[in-house]
Design a protein around this motif. Structure first.
Motif, PDB file in Angstrom:
ATOM      1  N   PHE A  15      89.861  25.855  23.733  1.00  0.00           N
ATOM      2  CA  PHE A  15      88.994  27.025  23.633  1.00  0.00           C
ATOM      3  C   PHE A  15      89.815  28.196  23.086  1.00  0.00           C
ATOM      4  O   PHE A  15      90.880  28.518  23.626  1.00  0.00           O
ATOM      5  CB  PHE A  15      88.416  27.406  24.998  1.00  0.00           C
ATOM      6  N   VAL A  16      89.298  28.835  22.037  1.00  0.00           N
ATOM      7  CA  VAL A  16      89.990  29.958  21.410  1.00  0.00           C
ATOM      8  C   VAL A  16      89.053  31.161  21.397  1.00  0.00           C
ATOM      9  O   VAL A  16      87.874  31.037  21.041  1.00  0.00           O
ATOM     10  CB  VAL A  16      90.415  29.627  19.962  1.00  0.00           C
ATOM     11  N   GLY A  17      89.556  32.316  21.783  1.00  0.00           N
ATOM     12  CA  GLY A  17      88.686  33.491  21.757  1.00  0.00           C
ATOM     13  C   GLY A  17      89.406  34.755  22.171  1.00  0.00           C
ATOM     14  O   GLY A  17      90.589  34.750  22.524  1.00  0.00           O
ATOM     15  N   ASP A  18      88.649  35.828  22.119  1.00  0.00           N
ATOM     16  CA  ASP A  18      89.139  37.161  22.468  1.00  0.00           C
ATOM     17  C   ASP A  18      88.459  37.571  23.772  1.00  0.00           C
ATOM     18  O   ASP A  18      87.256  37.847  23.794  1.00  0.00           O
ATOM     19  CB  ASP A  18      88.802  38.140  21.337  1.00  0.00           C
ATOM     20  N   SER A  19      89.213  37.619  24.854  1.00  0.00           N
ATOM     21  CA  SER A  19      88.627  37.881  26.170  1.00  0.00           C
ATOM     22  C   SER A  19      88.185  39.327  26.347  1.00  0.00           C
ATOM     23  O   SER A  19      87.571  39.666  27.364  1.00  0.00           O
ATOM     24  CB  SER A  19      89.617  37.506  27.277  1.00  0.00           C
ATOM     25  N   TYR A  20      88.454  40.182  25.349  1.00  0.00           N
ATOM     26  CA  TYR A  20      88.028  41.579  25.438  1.00  0.00           C
ATOM     27  C   TYR A  20      86.656  41.795  24.794  1.00  0.00           C
ATOM     28  O   TYR A  20      86.077  42.873  24.910  1.00  0.00           O
ATOM     29  CB  TYR A  20      89.066  42.493  24.779  1.00  0.00           C
ATOM     30  N   GLN A  21      86.157  40.786  24.104  1.00  0.00           N
ATOM     31  CA  GLN A  21      84.838  40.909  23.481  1.00  0.00           C
ATOM     32  C   GLN A  21      83.736  40.808  24.533  1.00  0.00           C
ATOM     33  O   GLN A  21      83.973  40.419  25.684  1.00  0.00           O
ATOM     34  CB  GLN A  21      84.649  39.825  22.426  1.00  0.00           C
ATOM     35  N   LEU A  22      82.525  41.137  24.098  1.00  0.00           N
ATOM     36  CA  LEU A  22      81.367  41.001  24.980  1.00  0.00           C
ATOM     37  C   LEU A  22      81.212  39.562  25.448  1.00  0.00           C
ATOM     38  O   LEU A  22      81.298  38.629  24.639  1.00  0.00           O
ATOM     39  CB  LEU A  22      80.090  41.417  24.236  1.00  0.00           C
ATOM     40  N   PRO A  23      80.969  39.352  26.725  1.00  0.00           N
ATOM     41  CA  PRO A  23      80.669  38.000  27.208  1.00  0.00           C
ATOM     42  C   PRO A  23      79.223  37.652  26.869  1.00  0.00           C
ATOM     43  O   PRO A  23      78.462  38.513  26.401  1.00  0.00           O
ATOM     44  CB  PRO A  23      80.875  38.127  28.717  1.00  0.00           C
TER      45      PRO A  23
ATOM     46  N   ILE B  97      93.165  26.947  27.087  1.00  0.00           N
ATOM     47  CA  ILE B  97      92.527  28.202  26.669  1.00  0.00           C
ATOM     48  C   ILE B  97      93.553  29.057  25.932  1.00  0.00           C
ATOM     49  O   ILE B  97      94.609  29.372  26.489  1.00  0.00           O
ATOM     50  CB  ILE B  97      91.976  28.979  27.888  1.00  0.00           C
ATOM     51  N   LEU B  98      93.241  29.410  24.693  1.00  0.00           N
ATOM     52  CA  LEU B  98      94.091  30.302  23.896  1.00  0.00           C
ATOM     53  C   LEU B  98      93.326  31.591  23.659  1.00  0.00           C
ATOM     54  O   LEU B  98      92.257  31.585  23.042  1.00  0.00           O
ATOM     55  CB  LEU B  98      94.448  29.665  22.554  1.00  0.00           C
ATOM     56  N   THR B  99      93.868  32.694  24.151  1.00  0.00           N
ATOM     57  CA  THR B  99      93.227  33.986  23.947  1.00  0.00           C
ATOM     58  C   THR B  99      94.156  34.914  23.176  1.00  0.00           C
ATOM     59  O   THR B  99      95.368  34.693  23.099  1.00  0.00           O
ATOM     60  CB  THR B  99      92.846  34.658  25.283  1.00  0.00           C
ATOM     61  N   GLY B 100      93.570  35.946  22.637  1.00  0.00           N
ATOM     62  CA  GLY B 100      94.346  36.945  21.910  1.00  0.00           C
ATOM     63  C   GLY B 100      93.428  38.029  21.412  1.00  0.00           C
ATOM     64  O   GLY B 100      92.310  37.751  20.957  1.00  0.00           O
ATOM     65  N   ALA B 101      93.882  39.256  21.501  1.00  0.00           N
ATOM     66  CA  ALA B 101      93.083  40.376  21.005  1.00  0.00           C
ATOM     67  C   ALA B 101      93.094  40.381  19.482  1.00  0.00           C
ATOM     68  O   ALA B 101      93.804  39.596  18.837  1.00  0.00           O
ATOM     69  CB  ALA B 101      93.642  41.691  21.557  1.00  0.00           C
ATOM     70  N   ALA B 102      92.293  41.262  18.905  1.00  0.00           N
ATOM     71  CA  ALA B 102      92.211  41.364  17.448  1.00  0.00           C
ATOM     72  C   ALA B 102      93.594  41.648  16.853  1.00  0.00           C
ATOM     73  O   ALA B 102      94.346  42.471  17.377  1.00  0.00           O
ATOM     74  CB  ALA B 102      91.250  42.488  17.070  1.00  0.00           C
ATOM     75  N   GLY B 103      93.921  40.930  15.774  1.00  0.00           N
ATOM     76  CA  GLY B 103      95.171  41.178  15.075  1.00  0.00           C
ATOM     77  C   GLY B 103      96.348  40.368  15.554  1.00  0.00           C
ATOM     78  O   GLY B 103      97.448  40.486  15.009  1.00  0.00           O
ATOM     79  N   THR B 104      96.146  39.521  16.575  1.00  0.00           N
ATOM     80  CA  THR B 104      97.260  38.721  17.085  1.00  0.00           C
ATOM     81  C   THR B 104      97.419  37.398  16.343  1.00  0.00           C
ATOM     82  O   THR B 104      98.390  36.672  16.588  1.00  0.00           O
ATOM     83  CB  THR B 104      97.088  38.430  18.593  1.00  0.00           C
ATOM     84  N   GLY B 105      96.487  37.070  15.467  1.00  0.00           N
ATOM     85  CA  GLY B 105      96.645  35.889  14.615  1.00  0.00           C
ATOM     86  C   GLY B 105      96.163  34.587  15.211  1.00  0.00           C
ATOM     87  O   GLY B 105      96.795  33.542  15.028  1.00  0.00           O
ATOM     88  N   LYS B 106      95.022  34.630  15.883  1.00  0.00           N
ATOM     89  CA  LYS B 106      94.468  33.397  16.476  1.00  0.00           C
ATOM     90  C   LYS B 106      94.146  32.370  15.393  1.00  0.00           C
ATOM     91  O   LYS B 106      94.411  31.183  15.559  1.00  0.00           O
ATOM     92  CB  LYS B 106      93.208  33.732  17.282  1.00  0.00           C
ATOM     93  N   THR B 107      93.566  32.823  14.293  1.00  0.00           N
ATOM     94  CA  THR B 107      93.197  31.891  13.217  1.00  0.00           C
ATOM     95  C   THR B 107      94.430  31.274  12.584  1.00  0.00           C
ATOM     96  O   THR B 107      94.436  30.088  12.217  1.00  0.00           O
ATOM     97  CB  THR B 107      92.355  32.607  12.145  1.00  0.00           C
TER      98      THR B 107
END
Length: 456
Positions: A170-178, A31-41
């Motif tokens: 799995f890649v995503g932002d855990s702060y977004q709406l579930p 699982i790779l998570t990161g908030a907006a702007g951390t460069g997941k893409t």
């Protein structure tokens, strides 16, 4: 994807090194998570280049067509939806040949006797799943399409069956709406949940550093404010949005000017309630088409509220289309107004798909996402009187009005429906539940350039 040089931060390099080790390990989920702007893409692009020496194939997937298109555009790599990768649609009919229901059936169910199954299972594939916060672990029913298992469960079964060495990232932002029905972190991004329900040794890494080139973005500053509130469970929030119009009318006028039907990623309006979204859609249409706007206009943008199927054509729920021709106003059937329209959609390759169909016009103008059973019974009774084929089969596909397209206008959306998308300009309705921090975080992070709201 072109093998271009990708510059990584120290935090991103650490992620790539750990994921490379995962690919070469016996573990099958990361699982790779990161908030907006951390460069997941950026990390995804680097991983695609980095692991090509260790796997036979890398497959990019996303939960929706919108999310798949965004990832494909950013990475330059073809991205499919999870549904198209793991399911086929099976029609279940009774002894008289009448369609009872359609089901999402896992493709692996029919692969047992495939000649090349042994060869497929000998390969090693890395499945990268973006926007994983949107993946539910509950079985769903969409119109007459039913899945016995959850998307998360069927995805895991698919990957495991096709090769013992296959991996899921799995890649995503855990702060977004579930997903709807969940609270807090989405299941696919929750390491404790995944370990409990999938009995796997799972690793997780969180990107924490905002990219230097993004650090001056006020949008990311706002997102960081909300993120901090979520971390502290502090629900007192007021977002100071710089682009703040004095009135709702100015807000709508400016959005109408920026909206581009030929470039839908240019602007979107987002609301908290279906009521506010409907009102914005109607007001925007008046600005675009004039006060005497017709029920449906050529150039109207629509959002599919349920999947549309016609023979080999299947347009998934959540797709956005453009009305290119109003063929006919069909009048009222069973108390409901219908039109015949020609609609243009785009597929994952950005190729146009044109469908000519009946559309349930009244559905465009109601707040709810469904019509009552009583309304459809009335329509069914009326159509049975004029359509013998439908009268005998009771199959909605045998009547163009019973199977008419159900859509909403697509100038404004609820934030839940906007997930997986990104727009240059996002217009946020004032009627907002500031206490729903994940809603606000998701709304703010839909904007790539500018965010707008209004005072009164």
């Amino acid at each position: 994807m072109k093998n271009s040089k990708i510059t990584l931060t120290k935090n991103q390099k650490e992620a790539v090194v750990i994921i490379r080790a995962f690919v070469n390990s016996k573990q099958d989920i990361f699982i790779l998570t990161g908030a907006a702007g951390t460069g997941k893409t950026t990390v995804i692009k680097s991983i695609i280049n980095d692991v090509r020496y260790y796997v036979d194939e890398v497959v990019l997937l996303a939960p929706t067509n919108r999310a798949a298109k965004v990832l494909s555009k950013k990475t330059g790599v073809k991205t499919n939806t999870i549904h198209s990768e793991i399911y086929k649609i099976k029609e279940i009919k009774n002894k008289d040949g009448v369609l009872i229901q359609s089901m999402f059936v896992p493709k692996i169910n029919s692969m047992l006797f495939d000649d090349d199954l042994e060869e497929i299972q000998a390969t090693k594939t890395l499945y990268i799943i973006d926007e994983s916060s949107m993946i539910s672990d509950e079985a769903v029913e969409e119109g007459n399409l039913i899945s016995k298992n959850s998307l998360l469960k069927d995805l895991h079964r698919h990957v495991s069956y096709l090769g013992a060495e296959n991996k899921i990232l799995f890649v995503g932002d855990s702060y977004q709406l579930p997903p709807i029905g969940y609270f807090g972190i989405a299941p696919a991004l929750d390491i404790a949940y995944m370990k409990e329900h999938y009995l796997k040794e799972i690793e997780k890494f969180e990107l924490t550093k905002i990219l230097r080139q993004e650090s001056d973005s006020y949008i990311l500053e706002l997102a960081q404010q909300v993120k901090n509130k979520i971390d502290l469970n502090n629900k007192t929030l007021h977002l100071n949005i710089p682009n703040n119009f004095q009135s709702y009318q100015q807000f709508i006028q400016d959005f109408s000017l920026k909206f581009n039907a030929s470039k839908l990623e240019k602007a979107i309006a987002l609301g908290w309630t279906r009521k506010s979204v409907l009102q914005m859609n109607l007001d925007v249409r008046k600005n675009i088409f004039g006060p005497q706007v017709k029920a449906i206009e050529v150039g109207d943008i629509i959002y599919l509220n349920s999947k549309y199927a016609d023979g080999a054509v299947l347009i998934p729920k959540g797709e956005t289309g453009k009305i290119v021709k109003v063929v006919n106003e069909d009048g009222v059937k069973g108390g409901l107004l219908f039109h015949t329209v020609k609609v243009e959609f785009t597929d994952l390759n950005q190729d146009s798909i044109y469908v000519t169909t009946k559309i349930l016009t009244d559905f465009l103008y109601i707040e709810t996402d469904y019509l009552s059973k009583e309304i459809f019974i009335k329509l069914a009774i009326e159509q049975s009187k004029v359509n013998n084929c439908y009268k005998k089969s009771k199959n909605a596909d045998d009547d163009p009005y019973m199977s008419a397209m159900q859509a909403k206008f697509g100038y404004a959306l609820t934030v839940h429906k906007s997930q997986g998308g990104e727009w240059e300009n996002v217009y946020l309705h004032k009627n907002t539940n500031w206490k729903d921090l994940r809603w606000n975080y998701t709304a703010v992070t839909r904007a790539s350039k500018e965010l707008y709201s209004y005072s009164y």
